[in-house]
Design a protein around this motif. Structure first.
Motif, mmCIF file in Angstrom:
data_model
loop_
_atom_site.group_PDB
_atom_site.id
_atom_site.type_symbol
_atom_site.label_atom_id
_atom_site.label_comp_id
_atom_site.label_asym_id
_atom_site.label_seq_id
_atom_site.Cartn_x
_atom_site.Cartn_y
_atom_site.Cartn_z
ATOM 1 N N ILE A 1 0.853 -1.178 0.000
ATOM 2 C CA ILE A 1 0.000 0.000 0.000
ATOM 3 C C ILE A 1 0.896 1.237 0.000
ATOM 4 C CG2 ILE A 1 -1.990 1.087 1.112
ATOM 5 C CD1 ILE A 1 -2.247 -1.460 2.818
ATOM 6 N N ALA A 2 0.565 2.194 -0.839
ATOM 7 C CA ALA A 2 1.301 3.469 -0.826
ATOM 8 C C ALA A 2 1.154 4.122 0.541
ATOM 9 C CB ALA A 2 0.772 4.392 -1.917
ATOM 10 N N ALA A 3 2.259 4.658 1.074
ATOM 11 C CA ALA A 3 2.255 5.180 2.447
ATOM 12 C C ALA A 3 1.238 6.293 2.634
ATOM 13 C CB ALA A 3 3.657 5.678 2.822
ATOM 14 N N GLY A 4 0.955 7.066 1.584
ATOM 15 C CA GLY A 4 0.013 8.165 1.717
ATOM 16 C C GLY A 4 -1.424 7.812 1.408
ATOM 17 N N SER A 5 -1.685 6.544 1.058
ATOM 18 C CA SER A 5 -3.048 6.149 0.706
ATOM 19 C C SER A 5 -3.943 6.094 1.936
ATOM 20 C CB SER A 5 -3.039 4.775 0.027
ATOM 21 O OG SER A 5 -2.344 4.819 -1.191
ATOM 22 N N THR A 6 -5.253 6.236 1.703
ATOM 23 C CA THR A 6 -6.245 6.132 2.768
ATOM 24 C C THR A 6 -6.880 4.746 2.720
ATOM 25 O OG1 THR A 6 -6.711 8.500 2.662
ATOM 26 C CG2 THR A 6 -8.361 7.092 3.728
ATOM 27 N N VAL A 7 -6.879 4.052 3.834
ATOM 28 C CA VAL A 7 -7.452 2.710 3.921
ATOM 29 C C VAL A 7 -8.542 2.712 4.987
ATOM 30 C CG1 VAL A 7 -5.368 1.540 3.145
ATOM 31 C CG2 VAL A 7 -5.666 2.019 5.579
ATOM 32 N N LYS A 8 -9.361 1.647 4.970
ATOM 33 C CA LYS A 8 -10.443 1.525 5.935
ATOM 34 C C LYS A 8 -10.113 0.425 6.932
ATOM 35 C CE LYS A 8 -14.266 3.256 3.108
ATOM 36 N NZ LYS A 8 -15.621 2.976 2.571
ATOM 37 N N ILE A 9 -10.370 0.731 8.211
ATOM 38 C CA ILE A 9 -10.104 -0.189 9.307
ATOM 39 C C ILE A 9 -11.421 -0.481 10.012
ATOM 40 C CG2 ILE A 9 -8.856 -0.530 11.484
ATOM 41 C CD1 ILE A 9 -7.123 -0.563 9.042
ATOM 42 N N LEU A 10 -11.679 -1.774 10.278
ATOM 43 C CA LEU A 10 -12.892 -2.166 10.985
ATOM 44 C C LEU A 10 -12.839 -1.650 12.410
ATOM 45 C CD1 LEU A 10 -15.541 -3.787 10.925
ATOM 46 C CD2 LEU A 10 -14.234 -5.767 11.703
ATOM 47 N N ASP A 11 -13.880 -0.926 12.809
ATOM 48 C CA ASP A 11 -13.956 -0.375 14.165
ATOM 49 C C ASP A 11 -14.469 -1.472 15.086
ATOM 50 O OD1 ASP A 11 -14.199 1.049 16.451
ATOM 51 O OD2 ASP A 11 -15.256 2.743 15.560
ATOM 52 N N THR A 12 -13.553 -2.056 15.847
ATOM 53 C CA THR A 12 -13.918 -3.175 16.723
ATOM 54 C C THR A 12 -14.549 -2.725 18.024
ATOM 55 O OG1 THR A 12 -11.681 -3.169 17.624
ATOM 56 C CG2 THR A 12 -12.112 -4.650 15.765
ATOM 57 N N THR A 13 -14.615 -1.419 18.244
ATOM 58 C CA THR A 13 -15.232 -0.947 19.499
ATOM 59 C C THR A 13 -16.751 -0.973 19.420
ATOM 60 O OG1 THR A 13 -15.182 1.354 18.746
ATOM 61 C CG2 THR A 13 -13.261 0.539 19.937
ATOM 62 N N ILE A 14 -17.313 -1.084 18.187
ATOM 63 C CA ILE A 14 -18.760 -1.125 18.030
ATOM 64 C C ILE A 14 -19.182 -2.568 17.861
ATOM 65 C CG2 ILE A 14 -20.685 -0.403 16.587
ATOM 66 C CD1 ILE A 14 -19.079 2.034 15.809
ATOM 67 N N PRO A 15 -20.113 -3.096 18.666
ATOM 68 C CA PRO A 15 -20.485 -4.494 18.577
ATOM 69 C C PRO A 15 -21.127 -4.812 17.235
ATOM 70 C CG PRO A 15 -22.003 -3.308 20.001
ATOM 71 C CD PRO A 15 -20.882 -2.365 19.692
ATOM 72 N N VAL A 16 -20.820 -5.996 16.718
ATOM 73 C CA VAL A 16 -21.362 -6.457 15.446
ATOM 74 C C VAL A 16 -22.583 -7.307 15.718
ATOM 75 C CG1 VAL A 16 -20.885 -7.814 13.394
ATOM 76 C CG2 VAL A 16 -19.101 -6.373 14.379
ATOM 77 N N LEU A 17 -23.714 -7.014 15.060
ATOM 78 C CA LEU A 17 -24.950 -7.755 15.260
ATOM 79 C C LEU A 17 -24.952 -8.986 14.374
ATOM 80 C CD1 LEU A 17 -27.821 -8.001 16.366
ATOM 81 C CD2 LEU A 17 -28.591 -6.596 14.432
ATOM 82 N N THR A 18 -25.049 -10.127 14.949
ATOM 83 C CA THR A 18 -25.158 -11.375 14.210
ATOM 84 C C THR A 18 -26.479 -12.020 14.562
ATOM 85 O OG1 THR A 18 -23.994 -12.538 15.969
ATOM 86 C CG2 THR A 18 -22.666 -11.738 14.137
#
Length: 350
Positions: free
Chosen positions: A63-80
């Motif tokens: 990944i290019a160092a200046g690129s913007t990526v998305k990270i899963l926010d694990t602090t919010i509970p996932v509804l299953t």
């Protein structure tokens, strides 16, 4: 069990700030993977350019160092929701839209306030969580005016200093050749002039064993500030490393520390926290894995090319002196550096 898309929350950040444990959204935009280890690949100028994200399940993302990526926010509970529950609800199928509807419907509803005749007060919005800034390497302060006073001022013009060095060694061909080139005029903005001065200082110390003369010539370079040009600074850097070593040998520890502070001063001029952290990582890696020209020296020995062997050993000696001025590295300590420098000096003087 089905993970509902509505329950997945992502935050955006620069690829250069990725860390171990982050749940990175993969290029397909659907799956995530945990980062096991992060490395940085510099460009030809030494600036971190590519992030190498090693994934827990195997594989590496570039990944290019200046690129913007998305990270899963694990602090919010996932509804299953169990798949059977989805199928049992009348009028609700198992399509992604149906699962999304179920996720929204399953979220707890805010209690309706009882009407008391008073105006309703809107609930306060949740506070935004601001991630901490990346750690900045500790700053190295430059020498004070009192410390700079430990470097003696030159006696006369730079040309006069070079001429005095040549007169002290009238039979040294290497010194005379360099002195003739510099006698035409020394331009401190010229990279070739700076290189000739640095070579003259090294010639005086290494070949002629004249540490005082070498320091006098080197001090013409040592007081020059870093102008942002790596080519010109390389000669000043080599001169500072040589001066530091000579002063350590002569037990002038305080003067040696001044040269070492000047040598490291350009490393702290970056004000951007991310770039400063990346530069520190690249610099530490170069100190831990220095180029000591082993292959070139062994090839010259095999070919019985003594002149080429000496030239490569001089380059190795410069690298070792630079490491010594930095106080060693994580892989080579000061004691080992001292031993290697002594060996190289003996080899090139033979």
């Amino acid at each position: 069990m089905t993970e509902t898309p509505a329950a997945r929350h992502y935050s955006e950040q620069q690829a250069g700030s990725l860390t171990t444990g982050d749940q990175l959204l993969l290029p397909d935009g659907e799956r995530t993977a945990e980062i096991q280890h992060v490395e940085f690949e510099p460009d030809d100028f030494g600036t971190p350019a590519v992030v190498l994200a090693n994934l827990t399940g195997g594989g590496t993302l570039r990944i290019a160092a200046g690129s913007t990526v998305k990270i899963l926010d694990t602090t919010i509970p996932v509804l299953t929701v169990p798949d059977s529950t989805v199928q049992d609800i009348p009028g609700l199928g198992t399509t992604p839209d149906a699962v999304t509807q179920l996720a929204v419907a399953a979220q707890p509803r805010a209690e309706q306030p009882q009407h008391t005749g008073e105006p309703d007060v809107a609930p306060a919005a949740p506070a935004a969580v601001v991630p901490p800034l990346p750690a900045i390497p500790p700053a190295v302060s430059g020498p004070s005016a009192e410390e700079l006073a430990r470097i003696p001022a030159p006696q006369g013009t730079p040309e006069a200093v070079v001429e005095a060095a040549a007169e002290a060694h009238p039979d040294a061909v290497g010194v005379l050749l360099l002195a003739d080139k510099l006698a035409k005029g020394i331009n401190f903005k010229s990279g070739s002039c700076l290189k000739d001065l640095s070579d003259l200082a090294h010639e005086l110390f290494i070949t002629l064993k004249d540490p005082d003369g070498a320091l006098t010539v080197a001090d013409l370079l040592n007081v020059l500030p870093f102008d942002g040009n790596p080519g010109r600074w390389a000669s000043v850097e080599a001169s500072l490393a040589l001066s530091s070593f000579i002063c350590r040998q002569e037990r002038e520890e305080e003067r040696a520390e001044v040269y070492e502070k000047l040598l490291r001063l350009p490393e702290t001029q970056e004000t951007d926290p991310f770039k400063a952290r990346m530069n520190a990582k690249v610099r530490q890696r170069s100190l831990n894995e220095p180029n000591l020209y082993d292959k070139e020296i062994f090839r010259s020995i095999d070919n019985s090319n003594h002149e080429a062997e000496r030239e490569w050993r001089l380059l190795r000696l410069e690298s070792l002196l630079f490491l010594r001025a930095h106080g060693g590295s994580e892989t080579i300590g000061v004691g080992e550096l001292q031993r290697r420098i002594s060996n190289e000096l003996e080899a090139v003087r033979a």
